[in-house]
Design a protein around this motif. Structure first.
Motif, PDB file in Angstrom:
ATOM      1  N   MET A   1       0.849  -1.170   0.000  1.00  0.00           N
ATOM      2  CA  MET A   1       0.000   0.000   0.000  1.00  0.00           C
ATOM      3  C   MET A   1       0.894   1.232   0.000  1.00  0.00           C
ATOM      4  SD  MET A   1      -2.759   1.284   2.792  1.00  0.00           S
ATOM      5  CE  MET A   1      -4.067   0.351   2.070  1.00  0.00           C
ATOM      6  N   ASN A   2       0.577   2.177  -0.828  1.00  0.00           N
ATOM      7  CA  ASN A   2       1.302   3.443  -0.861  1.00  0.00           C
ATOM      8  C   ASN A   2       0.576   4.460   0.002  1.00  0.00           C
ATOM      9  OD1 ASN A   2       3.338   2.678  -2.659  1.00  0.00           O
ATOM     10  ND2 ASN A   2       1.992   3.009  -4.414  1.00  0.00           N
ATOM     11  N   LEU A   3       1.320   5.129   0.884  1.00  0.00           N
ATOM     12  CA  LEU A   3       0.761   6.156   1.755  1.00  0.00           C
ATOM     13  C   LEU A   3       1.402   7.484   1.429  1.00  0.00           C
ATOM     14  CD1 LEU A   3       0.903   4.251   5.166  1.00  0.00           C
ATOM     15  CD2 LEU A   3      -1.033   4.438   3.617  1.00  0.00           C
ATOM     16  N   GLN A   4       0.653   8.560   1.621  1.00  0.00           N
ATOM     17  CA  GLN A   4       1.172   9.899   1.354  1.00  0.00           C
ATOM     18  C   GLN A   4       1.725  10.498   2.639  1.00  0.00           C
ATOM     19  OE1 GLN A   4      -1.724  12.683  -0.078  1.00  0.00           O
ATOM     20  NE2 GLN A   4      -0.215  14.257  -0.502  1.00  0.00           N
ATOM     21  N   VAL A   5       2.899  11.093   2.537  1.00  0.00           N
ATOM     22  CA  VAL A   5       3.508  11.794   3.660  1.00  0.00           C
ATOM     23  C   VAL A   5       2.985  13.221   3.639  1.00  0.00           C
ATOM     24  CG1 VAL A   5       5.692  12.575   4.653  1.00  0.00           C
ATOM     25  CG2 VAL A   5       5.574  10.360   3.507  1.00  0.00           C
ATOM     26  N   ALA A   6       2.552  13.735   4.800  1.00  0.00           N
ATOM     27  CA  ALA A   6       1.991  15.086   4.886  1.00  0.00           C
ATOM     28  C   ALA A   6       2.696  15.860   5.994  1.00  0.00           C
ATOM     29  CB  ALA A   6       0.495  15.016   5.162  1.00  0.00           C
ATOM     30  N   LYS A   7       2.697  17.160   5.885  1.00  0.00           N
ATOM     31  CA  LYS A   7       3.281  18.041   6.890  1.00  0.00           C
ATOM     32  C   LYS A   7       2.343  18.127   8.091  1.00  0.00           C
ATOM     33  CE  LYS A   7       6.381  21.458   7.581  1.00  0.00           C
ATOM     34  NZ  LYS A   7       7.718  21.147   7.937  1.00  0.00           N
ATOM     35  N   TRP A   8       2.905  18.046   9.309  1.00  0.00           N
ATOM     36  CA  TRP A   8       2.129  18.178  10.539  1.00  0.00           C
ATOM     37  C   TRP A   8       2.979  18.993  11.491  1.00  0.00           C
ATOM     38  CZ3 TRP A   8       0.469  13.644  14.225  1.00  0.00           C
ATOM     39  CH2 TRP A   8      -0.425  14.125  15.169  1.00  0.00           C
ATOM     40  N   GLY A   9       2.724  20.303  11.543  1.00  0.00           N
ATOM     41  CA  GLY A   9       3.581  21.207  12.317  1.00  0.00           C
ATOM     42  C   GLY A   9       4.963  21.223  11.702  1.00  0.00           C
ATOM     43  N   ASN A  10       5.999  20.966  12.501  1.00  0.00           N
ATOM     44  CA  ASN A  10       7.371  20.904  11.996  1.00  0.00           C
ATOM     45  C   ASN A  10       7.778  19.480  11.637  1.00  0.00           C
ATOM     46  OD1 ASN A  10       7.808  23.656  12.286  1.00  0.00           O
ATOM     47  ND2 ASN A  10       8.438  23.437  14.413  1.00  0.00           N
ATOM     48  N   SER A  11       6.847  18.543  11.721  1.00  0.00           N
ATOM     49  CA  SER A  11       7.139  17.130  11.474  1.00  0.00           C
ATOM     50  C   SER A  11       6.415  16.647  10.231  1.00  0.00           C
ATOM     51  CB  SER A  11       6.688  16.297  12.674  1.00  0.00           C
ATOM     52  OG  SER A  11       7.323  16.709  13.843  1.00  0.00           O
ATOM     53  N   LEU A  12       6.663  15.398   9.892  1.00  0.00           N
ATOM     54  CA  LEU A  12       5.945  14.746   8.810  1.00  0.00           C
ATOM     55  C   LEU A  12       5.088  13.639   9.409  1.00  0.00           C
ATOM     56  CD1 LEU A  12       8.764  14.444   6.141  1.00  0.00           C
ATOM     57  CD2 LEU A  12       6.940  16.131   6.249  1.00  0.00           C
ATOM     58  N   ALA A  13       3.970  13.342   8.756  1.00  0.00           N
ATOM     59  CA  ALA A  13       3.043  12.350   9.294  1.00  0.00           C
ATOM     60  C   ALA A  13       2.547  11.426   8.192  1.00  0.00           C
ATOM     61  CB  ALA A  13       1.856  13.058   9.947  1.00  0.00           C
ATOM     62  N   LEU A  14       2.138  10.231   8.600  1.00  0.00           N
ATOM     63  CA  LEU A  14       1.486   9.269   7.712  1.00  0.00           C
ATOM     64  C   LEU A  14       0.091   8.997   8.247  1.00  0.00           C
ATOM     65  CD1 LEU A  14       4.260   6.558   7.237  1.00  0.00           C
ATOM     66  CD2 LEU A  14       3.454   8.181   5.537  1.00  0.00           C
ATOM     67  N   ARG A  15      -0.865   8.876   7.375  1.00  0.00           N
ATOM     68  CA  ARG A  15      -2.203   8.459   7.786  1.00  0.00           C
ATOM     69  C   ARG A  15      -2.276   6.947   7.647  1.00  0.00           C
ATOM     70  NH1 ARG A  15      -6.836  12.371   7.385  1.00  0.00           N
ATOM     71  NH2 ARG A  15      -5.838  14.383   7.150  1.00  0.00           N
ATOM     72  N   ILE A  16      -2.756   6.307   8.702  1.00  0.00           N
ATOM     73  CA  ILE A  16      -2.879   4.850   8.689  1.00  0.00           C
ATOM     74  C   ILE A  16      -4.316   4.527   8.287  1.00  0.00           C
ATOM     75  CG2 ILE A  16      -2.698   2.755  10.056  1.00  0.00           C
ATOM     76  CD1 ILE A  16      -0.846   4.355  11.951  1.00  0.00           C
ATOM     77  N   PRO A  17      -4.487   3.716   7.258  1.00  0.00           N
ATOM     78  CA  PRO A  17      -5.846   3.378   6.814  1.00  0.00           C
ATOM     79  C   PRO A  17      -6.655   2.721   7.932  1.00  0.00           C
ATOM     80  CG  PRO A  17      -4.226   2.679   5.201  1.00  0.00           C
ATOM     81  CD  PRO A  17      -3.461   3.109   6.414  1.00  0.00           C
ATOM     82  N   ALA A  18      -7.958   3.013   7.955  1.00  0.00           N
ATOM     83  CA  ALA A  18      -8.852   2.523   9.012  1.00  0.00           C
ATOM     84  C   ALA A  18      -8.840   1.005   9.116  1.00  0.00           C
ATOM     85  CB  ALA A  18     -10.274   3.029   8.761  1.00  0.00           C
ATOM     86  N   ASP A  19      -8.736   0.309   7.990  1.00  0.00           N
ATOM     87  CA  ASP A  19      -8.712  -1.148   8.013  1.00  0.00           C
ATOM     88  C   ASP A  19      -7.492  -1.655   8.786  1.00  0.00           C
ATOM     89  OD1 ASP A  19      -9.605  -3.765   7.336  1.00  0.00           O
ATOM     90  OD2 ASP A  19      -8.033  -3.828   5.783  1.00  0.00           O
ATOM     91  N   TYR A  20      -6.339  -1.027   8.596  1.00  0.00           N
ATOM     92  CA  TYR A  20      -5.123  -1.404   9.318  1.00  0.00           C
ATOM     93  C   TYR A  20      -5.272  -1.105  10.807  1.00  0.00           C
ATOM     94  CZ  TYR A  20      -2.388  -1.996   4.999  1.00  0.00           C
ATOM     95  OH  TYR A  20      -1.903  -2.425   3.795  1.00  0.00           O
ATOM     96  N   VAL A  21      -5.857   0.036  11.121  1.00  0.00           N
ATOM     97  CA  VAL A  21      -6.051   0.428  12.523  1.00  0.00           C
ATOM     98  C   VAL A  21      -6.915  -0.606  13.242  1.00  0.00           C
ATOM     99  CG1 VAL A  21      -7.129   2.163  14.011  1.00  0.00           C
ATOM    100  CG2 VAL A  21      -5.719   2.879  12.078  1.00  0.00           C
ATOM    101  N   ARG A  22      -7.987  -1.034  12.599  1.00  0.00           N
ATOM    102  CA  ARG A  22      -8.870  -2.050  13.206  1.00  0.00           C
ATOM    103  C   ARG A  22      -8.143  -3.372  13.399  1.00  0.00           C
ATOM    104  NH1 ARG A  22     -12.756   0.660  10.132  1.00  0.00           N
ATOM    105  NH2 ARG A  22     -12.400  -0.635   8.295  1.00  0.00           N
ATOM    106  N   ARG A  23      -7.383  -3.780  12.395  1.00  0.00           N
ATOM    107  CA  ARG A  23      -6.666  -5.060  12.486  1.00  0.00           C
ATOM    108  C   ARG A  23      -5.617  -5.063  13.592  1.00  0.00           C
ATOM    109  NH1 ARG A  23      -5.524  -7.392   6.454  1.00  0.00           N
ATOM    110  NH2 ARG A  23      -7.678  -7.351   5.742  1.00  0.00           N
TER     111      ARG A  23
END
Length: 81
Positions: free
Chosen positions: A1-23
């Motif tokens: 799975m490809n995830l997009q890196v996004a800016k979060w304050g002075n850091s970078l963040a990844l969003r974890i898909p809901a299906d992965y979070v549940r698992r």
């Protein structure tokens, strides 16, 4: 799975898909461990509960609570026998 890196304050963040979070069984506010693999990848997993760290934190909190007289002693003083 490809995830997009996004800016979060002075850091970078990844969003974890809901299906992965549940698992995995993580929720908002949980801690995860991240480590680098030999081939330059990033390995992320749910953090384990650390009994020693919990006991240490509990002891610090307990030390911060002021100790007064026993509630039972106060009740016994006013009791009629």
């Amino acid at each position: 799975m490809n995830l997009q890196v996004a800016k979060w304050g002075n850091s970078l963040a990844l969003r974890i898909p809901a299906d992965y979070v549940r698992r995995v069984g993580i929720k908002d506010g949980d801690h995860v461990e991240a480590s680098l693999t030999i081939d330059g990848g990033i390995y992320i997993r749910a953090a384990r509960w650390d009994r020693k760290a919990f006991a240490h934190d509990l002891e610090k909190l307990r030390a911060a609570i002021p100790m007064g007289e026993s509630v039972m002693e106060e009740l016994r003083q006013g009791a009629r026998y």
